[in-house]
Design a protein around this motif. Structure first.
Motif, PDB file in Angstrom:
ATOM      1  N   GLU A 138       0.811  -1.221   0.000  1.00 35.63           N
ATOM      2  CA  GLU A 138       0.000   0.000   0.000  1.00 35.63           C
ATOM      3  C   GLU A 138       0.836   1.260   0.000  1.00 35.63           C
ATOM      4  O   GLU A 138       0.367   2.327  -0.384  1.00 35.63           O
ATOM      5  N   ARG A 202      -9.370  -7.537  -7.879  1.00 35.64           N
ATOM      6  CA  ARG A 202      -8.027  -7.920  -7.441  1.00 35.64           C
ATOM      7  C   ARG A 202      -8.018  -9.406  -7.150  1.00 35.64           C
ATOM      8  O   ARG A 202      -8.987  -9.964  -6.629  1.00 35.64           O
ATOM      9  N   ASP A 206      -3.532 -11.131  -3.888  1.00 36.06           N
ATOM     10  CA  ASP A 206      -3.197  -9.722  -3.652  1.00 36.06           C
ATOM     11  C   ASP A 206      -4.016  -9.156  -2.502  1.00 36.06           C
ATOM     12  O   ASP A 206      -3.498  -8.367  -1.683  1.00 36.06           O
ATOM     13  N   TYR A 212      -0.318  -5.016  -4.675  1.00 35.99           N
ATOM     14  CA  TYR A 212      -0.858  -4.577  -5.957  1.00 35.99           C
ATOM     15  C   TYR A 212       0.163  -4.861  -7.030  1.00 35.99           C
ATOM     16  O   TYR A 212       1.373  -4.685  -6.821  1.00 35.99           O
ATOM     17  N   GLU A 242      -7.638  -1.125 -10.773  1.00 31.47           N
ATOM     18  CA  GLU A 242      -6.885  -2.194 -10.113  1.00 31.47           C
ATOM     19  C   GLU A 242      -5.519  -1.706  -9.672  1.00 31.47           C
ATOM     20  O   GLU A 242      -4.958  -2.191  -8.700  1.00 31.47           O
TER      21      GLU A 242
END
Length: 713
Positions: A138, A202, A206, A212, A242
């Motif tokens: 993230e 996703r 993931d 990601y 995404e």
């Protein structure tokens, strides 16, 4: 905490859906290509050394050694969950094969961990780097080893394959491995397609790891600015939800949720603790009650046992009828001390009527009595060996005791057919022996289910085992799975035993002595008969497909119409064997000795006969198409009407061999020779350039019938 914000221009926000879909499709195809490349690298790293090892194992000029125990353990660990057939014993392989197959095991594991390490530290494996892809968390940084293990180990592989395995294992598809493979691929692809989320679709791996997959090429040219205007992270592909970095406060992980709801967390912990304490208290109480019940039952049995012993003592005034009743009652106790007492009483008692009652009581006990009877059997055999042949009366007494023991074991095995899996009768004497003082008992277990019985090193000489089954389906009710109940007959003595129509498929019979035994029409497919003795054994019509007969001795055996397709007879001794019409296609016959054997009409197509000794053999009408016959000894062999098309005869010794067909003896009309169309088809196209000791008559025949040789005109 600073929240990254993706900045988009006005023109970018007005882009049509078609370009966005095209970009998403392109990225998805690159991700799939990277995944396929990663799998290919791992699989190839194992397949290459494995394939070379298989080739090395097929060479006859390399020393053979036991397979690496690590490989054996790995093989069995894989076989069990996949319900593959069990493989007992450690097979012998060429020495380079051990090294190469160990590399084939370690290389994929090493490469997989290296790729995981690269993914954790840099965000890209080698294929992802080639295709400009990166995996980030993230914060836009490489995910770290912990997240990568969750992403790849749990999300990508464990979850989908576990679901596929459960669906396969408990459905009609079990144990079909093809359907399991299809289900696994389906689940992996489904997991990779992804689940809906607030940021778009996703993949599960993931979402579990909080990672990601981004376009590394775009990420290197664009940047994400934080709310205060400072450049803190890379901007990811725009127009694709995404790849947009989610705001931290919108996707709280488990730890944040625990912090936000402390009361709910404490309630869950308290409820779990109370449940665990209650379960422990209930379990402890149940355990105590069971133990008390067992102690009470044991005490009652002990009291009854002592009373019955007093009644059966020599000093008691009980009648024979009362003694018989006491013996039967003792058999009903099903207690270790009562079983031992009955086994001892079987040896010491002399009253015939009481002896029958003792056998009946032990039969009532069933397989639980076998261990005590086995111990007594071995003790009596030792006593017989001590007595020798000098004291005739004492020897006869000991023989009688041993016979009673053997008859009782025989009766239990017959009565409890199919319910004796795991019974251990190793080193038990249940057959005749040529040594002085031996027992004259003949074991008779025709059409009995002996699946899973351990008879290693047991004496079963002259036993009658016609139609008996030494292999069962196991608990799952299916053949050729890991839980098949398979007997162990390794190193057993089965001389002159009758095993006609017996099922010995996959049974371990290494170094077993089957000399002069009868195995007509027996099922020996996939059986392991390494270094076994099958001299003068009857194997007419037997099924020996894929059997391992490496270094076995079959001198004088009758293999007429037997099926040995794909069998391994490396260095086996087959002198004077009768193999008329025998199927030996694709068999490994390297270094075998067939001197004086009759192979009329045998099928040896594509068999490996390298360095074999076929001197003075009869190969009339044999099919040797595409057989490997390098350095084979064919001196004085009769090859009339044999089909050698496509065979490799480099280095073969043809001294005195008969190639020209002779008039068939009317007495041999039962031998079905192959339909060759014409005699010229026998050696047509066969290269005899490197063959040895060809005389002028043989060369003339080869040249006129289409063979190849430098001296042909």
């Amino acid at each position: 905490m600073t929240t990254p914000i993706v900045r988009r221009s006005t023109n970018q926000s007005r882009q049509s859906k078609e370009p966005e879909k095209a970009k998403s499709l392109l990225l998805a195809s690159r991700r799939f290509a990277a995944w396929a490349a990663e799998i290919t690298l791992v699989v190839t790293s194992g397949l290459i050394p494995f394939g070379i090892g298989v080739y090395a194992n097929s060479r006859s000029d390399l020393n053979r050694v036991p397979l690496n125990p690590v490989l054996v353990v790995t093989q069995r660990a894989i076989a069990r969950p996949l319900a593959l057939p069990v493989s007992y014993g450690i097979p012998n392989v060429a020495w380079p094969t051990n090294i190469l197959w160990t590399i084939a095991l370690l290389a994929p594991v090493t490469l997989s961990w290296w790729q995981l390490y690269l993914l954790a530290k840099t965000g890209s494996t080698i294929p992802k780097r080639w295709l400009k892809l990166r995996v980030v968390n993230e914060s836009g940084t490489p995910p770290g080893l912990g997240a990568v293990v969750i992403r790849e180990g749990v999300g990508r592989w464990t979850v989908p394959i576990s679901i596929a395995y459960l669906l396969w294992r408990y459905s009609f598809a079990f144990p079909n491995l093809g359907l399991f493979t299809f289900l696994s691929l389906l689940m992996i692809v489904g997991e990779g397609i992804g689940l809906p989320s607030r940021q778009g679709r996703r993949a599960l791996h993931d979402q579990l790891a909080g990672t990601y997959t981004i376009d590394g090429l775009l990420a290197s040219n664009k940047q994400v600015q934080s709310a205060d205007g400072n450049d803190q992270a890379e901007e990811w592909q725009e127009g694709n939800e995404e790849l947009a970095v989610p705001q931290t406060n919108q996707s709280p992980n488990l730890w944040r949720r625990i912090q936000e709801n402390p009361n709910l967390t404490l309630f869950g912990v308290g409820l779990t603790s109370m449940t665990a304490v209650l379960a422990t208290l209930i379990g402890t109480q149940v355990y105590i009650q069971i133990q008390q019940s067992q102690r009470a039952t044991k005490q009652i049995n002990s009291q009854q046992f002592l009373e019955l012993v007093k009644q059966l003592s020599p000093n008691s005034r009980a009648t024979n009828k009362e003694r018989e009743t006491a013996i039967l009652a003792m058999g009903g106790l099903d207690d270790p001390q009562s079983i031992k007492f009955l086994a001892d009483l079987l040896v010491s008692e002399t009253n015939p009527s009481l002896l029958d009652t003792i056998q009946q009581a032990l039969t009532t006990v069933g397989p639980k009595a076998i261990p005590e009877l086995k111990n007594k059997n071995q003790f009596l055999v030792g006593e017989l060996e001590t007595v020798g042949s000098t004291a005739t009366q004492e020897r006869e007494l000991q023989q009688g005791r041993l016979q009673r023991n053997q008859k009782t074991i025989n009766k239990i095995l017959s009565v409890y057919s199919g319910k004796i899996e795991g019974v251990d009768l190793s080193r038990t004497q249940l057959g005749q022996s040529g040594t002085p003082g031996s027992s004259f008992f003949n074991l008779v277990l025709d059409n009995v289910d002996l699946s899973g019985v351990k008879l290693k090193s047991a004496n079963l000489n002259q036993a009658s085992l016609k139609g008996s089954r030494f292999r069962g389906v196991g608990e799952d009710g299916r053949w050729d799975t890991y839980d098949d109940a398979i007997a162990d007959l390794s190193q057993a003595q089965l001389q002159q035993a009758n095993l006609t129509d017996a099922n010995l498929s996959r049974v371990l019979m290494n170094r077993t002595d089957l000399s002069r035994a009868t195995l007509n029409r027996a099922n020996l497919s996939n059986a392991r008969l390494f270094d076994a003795k099958l001299n003068s054994t009857q194997l007419v019509g037997a099924d020996l497909r894929n059997a391992v007969l490496e270094r076995a001795s079959l001198t004088g055996a009758d293999l007429g119409d037997a099926n040995l397709t794909d069998a391994n007879l490396y260095a086996a001794r087959l002198g004077r064997v009768s193999a008329i019409g025998t199927q030996l296609s694709f068999a490994n016959l390297t270094n075998t000795d067939w001197q004086g054997a009759d192979l009329s009409g045998a099928y040896l197509d594509r068999a490996n006969l390298s360095n074999a000794n076929l001197g003075a053999t009869r190969l009339t009408g044999a099919v040797l198409r595409s057989a490997q016959m390098e350095n084979v000894n064919l001196q004085n062999a009769d090859l009339s009407l044999a089909d050698l098309r496509g065979a490799n005869v480099a280095g073969a010794d043809f001294k005195g061999a008969i190639l020209a067909p002779t008039k068939q003896d009317p007495a041999d009309q039962f031998v079905q020779t192959p339909d060759l169309g014409s005699v010229s088809a026998v050696v047509q196209g066969v290269d005899f350039s490197q063959a040895k000791n060809l005389d002028s008559k043989q060369l003339a025949y080869i040249c006129t019938q289409g063979g190849i040789h430098p001296r042909c005109p």
